[in-house]
Scaffold this active site. Structure first.
Site, PDB file in Angstrom:
ATOM      1  N   ILE A   1       3.850   5.822  -2.833  1.00 17.47           N
ATOM      2  CA  ILE A   1       5.146   6.399  -3.200  1.00 17.47           C
ATOM      3  C   ILE A   1       5.290   6.475  -4.720  1.00 17.47           C
ATOM      4  O   ILE A   1       5.847   7.438  -5.253  1.00 17.47           O
ATOM      5  CB  ILE A   1       6.290   5.605  -2.548  1.00 17.47           C
ATOM      6  CG1 ILE A   1       6.263   5.843  -1.041  1.00 17.47           C
ATOM      7  CG2 ILE A   1       7.645   5.976  -3.118  1.00 17.47           C
ATOM      8  CD1 ILE A   1       7.186   4.963  -0.250  1.00 17.47           C
TER       9      ILE A   1
ATOM     10  N   ILE B   1       0.840  -1.201   0.000  1.00 19.81           N
ATOM     11  CA  ILE B   1       0.000   0.000   0.000  1.00 19.81           C
ATOM     12  C   ILE B   1       0.873   1.248   0.000  1.00 19.81           C
ATOM     13  O   ILE B   1       0.622   2.203  -0.743  1.00 19.81           O
ATOM     14  CB  ILE B   1      -0.963  -0.021   1.199  1.00 19.81           C
ATOM     15  CG1 ILE B   1      -2.011  -1.115   1.019  1.00 19.81           C
ATOM     16  CG2 ILE B   1      -1.659   1.324   1.371  1.00 19.81           C
ATOM     17  CD1 ILE B   1      -2.867  -1.366   2.240  1.00 19.81           C
ATOM     18  N   ASP B   2       1.914   1.264   0.825  1.00 23.99           N
ATOM     19  CA  ASP B   2       2.824   2.404   0.845  1.00 23.99           C
ATOM     20  C   ASP B   2       3.578   2.535  -0.475  1.00 23.99           C
ATOM     21  O   ASP B   2       3.852   3.651  -0.922  1.00 23.99           O
ATOM     22  CB  ASP B   2       3.816   2.272   1.995  1.00 23.99           C
ATOM     23  CG  ASP B   2       3.218   2.678   3.320  1.00 23.99           C
ATOM     24  OD1 ASP B   2       2.181   3.358   3.307  1.00 23.99           O
ATOM     25  OD2 ASP B   2       3.787   2.313   4.367  1.00 23.99           O
ATOM     26  N   ALA B   3       3.908   1.423  -1.091  1.00 28.78           N
ATOM     27  CA  ALA B   3       4.610   1.484  -2.377  1.00 28.78           C
ATOM     28  C   ALA B   3       3.726   2.123  -3.440  1.00 28.78           C
ATOM     29  O   ALA B   3       4.214   2.915  -4.257  1.00 28.78           O
ATOM     30  CB  ALA B   3       5.046   0.091  -2.808  1.00 28.78           C
TER      31      ALA B   3
END
Length: 86
Positions: A62, A57-59
């Site tokens: 980003i 999810i963070d990727a």
């Protein structure tokens, strides 16, 4: 005029991506706590999957931020807009 729209679009990409990532991680964390409370013997396996998904999810956020910054600094659409008949 077009540069202001690029800045607005970059802000929307970053802002909405951050909101979506925060909501997704919050929902996932709450479901992890619910499932760990119901079946404590699966806590280690669930924790591994939760951290893997949190990284994905963070990727995604980003990557969206990188694309927005790319549009803000080296906008590939400005050349096409400059060639439009006025």
């Amino acid at each position: 005029m077009e540069v202001s729209f690029v800045a607005l679009a970059a802000g929307l990409i970053i802002g909405l991506g951050a909101v979506g990532a925060c909501i997704g991680i919050g929902i996932m964390g709450s479901k992890y706590l619910e499932s760990a409370a119901r079946q404590p013997e699966l806590m280690n396996e669930l924790q591994t999957k939760m951290f893997l998904l949190a990284g994905l999810i963070d990727a995604a956020f980003i990557i969206g931020t990188g694309i927005a910054l790319w549009f803000a600094t080296a906008n590939p659409f400005l050349a096409q807009i400059a060639n439009l008949p006025k």
